[in-house]
Design a protein around this motif. Sequence first.
Motif, PDB file in Angstrom:
ATOM      1  N   VAL A  94     115.609  54.010  -2.113  1.00 62.24           N
ATOM      2  CA  VAL A  94     114.937  53.263  -3.058  1.00 62.24           C
ATOM      3  C   VAL A  94     113.758  54.197  -3.815  1.00 62.24           C
ATOM      4  O   VAL A  94     113.776  54.132  -5.138  1.00 62.24           O
ATOM      5  N   TRP A  95     112.871  54.942  -3.092  1.00 65.66           N
ATOM      6  CA  TRP A  95     112.123  55.787  -3.507  1.00 65.66           C
ATOM      7  C   TRP A  95     112.580  57.090  -4.446  1.00 65.66           C
ATOM      8  O   TRP A  95     112.083  57.418  -5.369  1.00 65.66           O
ATOM      9  N   GLU A  96     113.659  57.457  -4.198  1.00 67.27           N
ATOM     10  CA  GLU A  96     114.374  58.421  -4.746  1.00 67.27           C
ATOM     11  C   GLU A  96     114.910  58.128  -5.956  1.00 67.27           C
ATOM     12  O   GLU A  96     114.592  58.518  -7.054  1.00 67.27           O
ATOM     13  N   ARG A  97     115.382  56.789  -6.104  1.00 66.75           N
ATOM     14  CA  ARG A  97     115.796  56.145  -7.393  1.00 66.75           C
ATOM     15  C   ARG A  97     114.634  55.825  -8.354  1.00 66.75           C
ATOM     16  O   ARG A  97     114.871  55.844  -9.738  1.00 66.75           O
ATOM     17  N   LEU A  98     113.576  55.174  -7.692  1.00 64.42           N
ATOM     18  CA  LEU A  98     112.609  54.746  -8.488  1.00 64.42           C
ATOM     19  C   LEU A  98     111.946  56.139  -9.082  1.00 64.42           C
ATOM     20  O   LEU A  98     111.601  56.097 -10.238  1.00 64.42           O
ATOM     21  N   LEU A  99     111.823  57.157  -8.424  1.00 63.57           N
ATOM     22  CA  LEU A  99     111.359  58.624  -9.051  1.00 63.57           C
ATOM     23  C   LEU A  99     112.014  58.992 -10.290  1.00 63.57           C
ATOM     24  O   LEU A  99     111.612  59.564 -11.140  1.00 63.57           O
ATOM     25  N   LYS A 100     113.475  58.968  -9.882  1.00 67.02           N
ATOM     26  CA  LYS A 100     114.325  59.607 -10.760  1.00 67.02           C
ATOM     27  C   LYS A 100     114.543  58.866 -12.042  1.00 67.02           C
ATOM     28  O   LYS A 100     114.791  59.467 -12.939  1.00 67.02           O
ATOM     29  N   GLU A 101     114.284  57.324 -12.093  1.00 68.35           N
ATOM     30  CA  GLU A 101     114.466  56.725 -13.123  1.00 68.35           C
ATOM     31  C   GLU A 101     112.838  56.335 -13.849  1.00 68.35           C
ATOM     32  O   GLU A 101     113.036  55.680 -14.913  1.00 68.35           O
ATOM     33  N   GLY A 102     112.010  57.186 -13.209  1.00 68.48           N
ATOM     34  CA  GLY A 102     110.775  56.954 -13.929  1.00 68.48           C
ATOM     35  C   GLY A 102     110.170  55.620 -13.712  1.00 68.48           C
ATOM     36  O   GLY A 102     109.276  55.072 -14.460  1.00 68.48           O
ATOM     37  N   LYS A 103     110.509  54.715 -12.762  1.00 68.53           N
ATOM     38  CA  LYS A 103     110.166  53.399 -12.768  1.00 68.53           C
ATOM     39  C   LYS A 103     108.827  53.234 -11.873  1.00 68.53           C
ATOM     40  O   LYS A 103     108.462  51.977 -11.527  1.00 68.53           O
ATOM     41  N   LEU A 104     108.279  54.121 -11.152  1.00 63.26           N
ATOM     42  CA  LEU A 104     106.980  54.093 -10.374  1.00 63.26           C
ATOM     43  C   LEU A 104     106.047  54.550 -11.205  1.00 63.26           C
ATOM     44  O   LEU A 104     105.895  55.642 -11.729  1.00 63.26           O
TER      45      LEU A 104
END
Length: 229
Positions: free
Chosen positions: A54-64
Amino acid sequence: VNLVHPKPTQKNSLALSKLVKNELVSTDTWEAELSKAGQNGKDDEETMSLKGEVWERLLKEGKLGYFALLRNLRNIYTQASPTVLDEVVKQLTDKTKIKNSLVLPFRFLSAYAELEKLLPSVTPKGINFEEDYNSTGLGRILKAIDDAMVISVENLPILNGRTAILSDNSGSMTAKGVGFGRFSNTKTSDIANLFSVLYWLKANNTFVGLFGDRMIAPKLDRTKGIMHN
């Protein structure tokens, strides 16, 4: 809502009812995604792996958001794959993100302190050789936090002439959590010292002093980073 008791309409009656019952929770947030990942894990190892994804996806999608990134650096470092390290460093030192976030400098201090606690556990037998320190990626993140702090105070004016910067380190300033929540480990004196160093960085002819029951003049080094000083 509890104070003014608005009259429900057809559109908002369900939402108001859920709000009063504390059931109005969005499922479209990064917190909700992490919570779901935690619930789906069959054991600690799988839970850690799912949260890391989840952390990886949030970072890569710029959602954090920037503040969320800063506050969760320890979780990201311990749960996500090392492959996201480049993205973490990139987002931490992004000038636009930093300036738009309006994060206060002591938040960087808190994040740095949390990551520093990991140092003995990420190197063999707690011995911090430089190569071990850098190979874990922790050194890169700590440096990125230091660099981000420099960027965060770019708007401070350069102080010309002779500038005296005095930081209160007396007993009342060294209690943990004073003014920052009773669960905070950040001391008020730490924040005062951080601001002193930040202003010292922007001045060209200074005297920096720490005082409690007496005055001392720390040796600062302009070739080193903020956290070193």
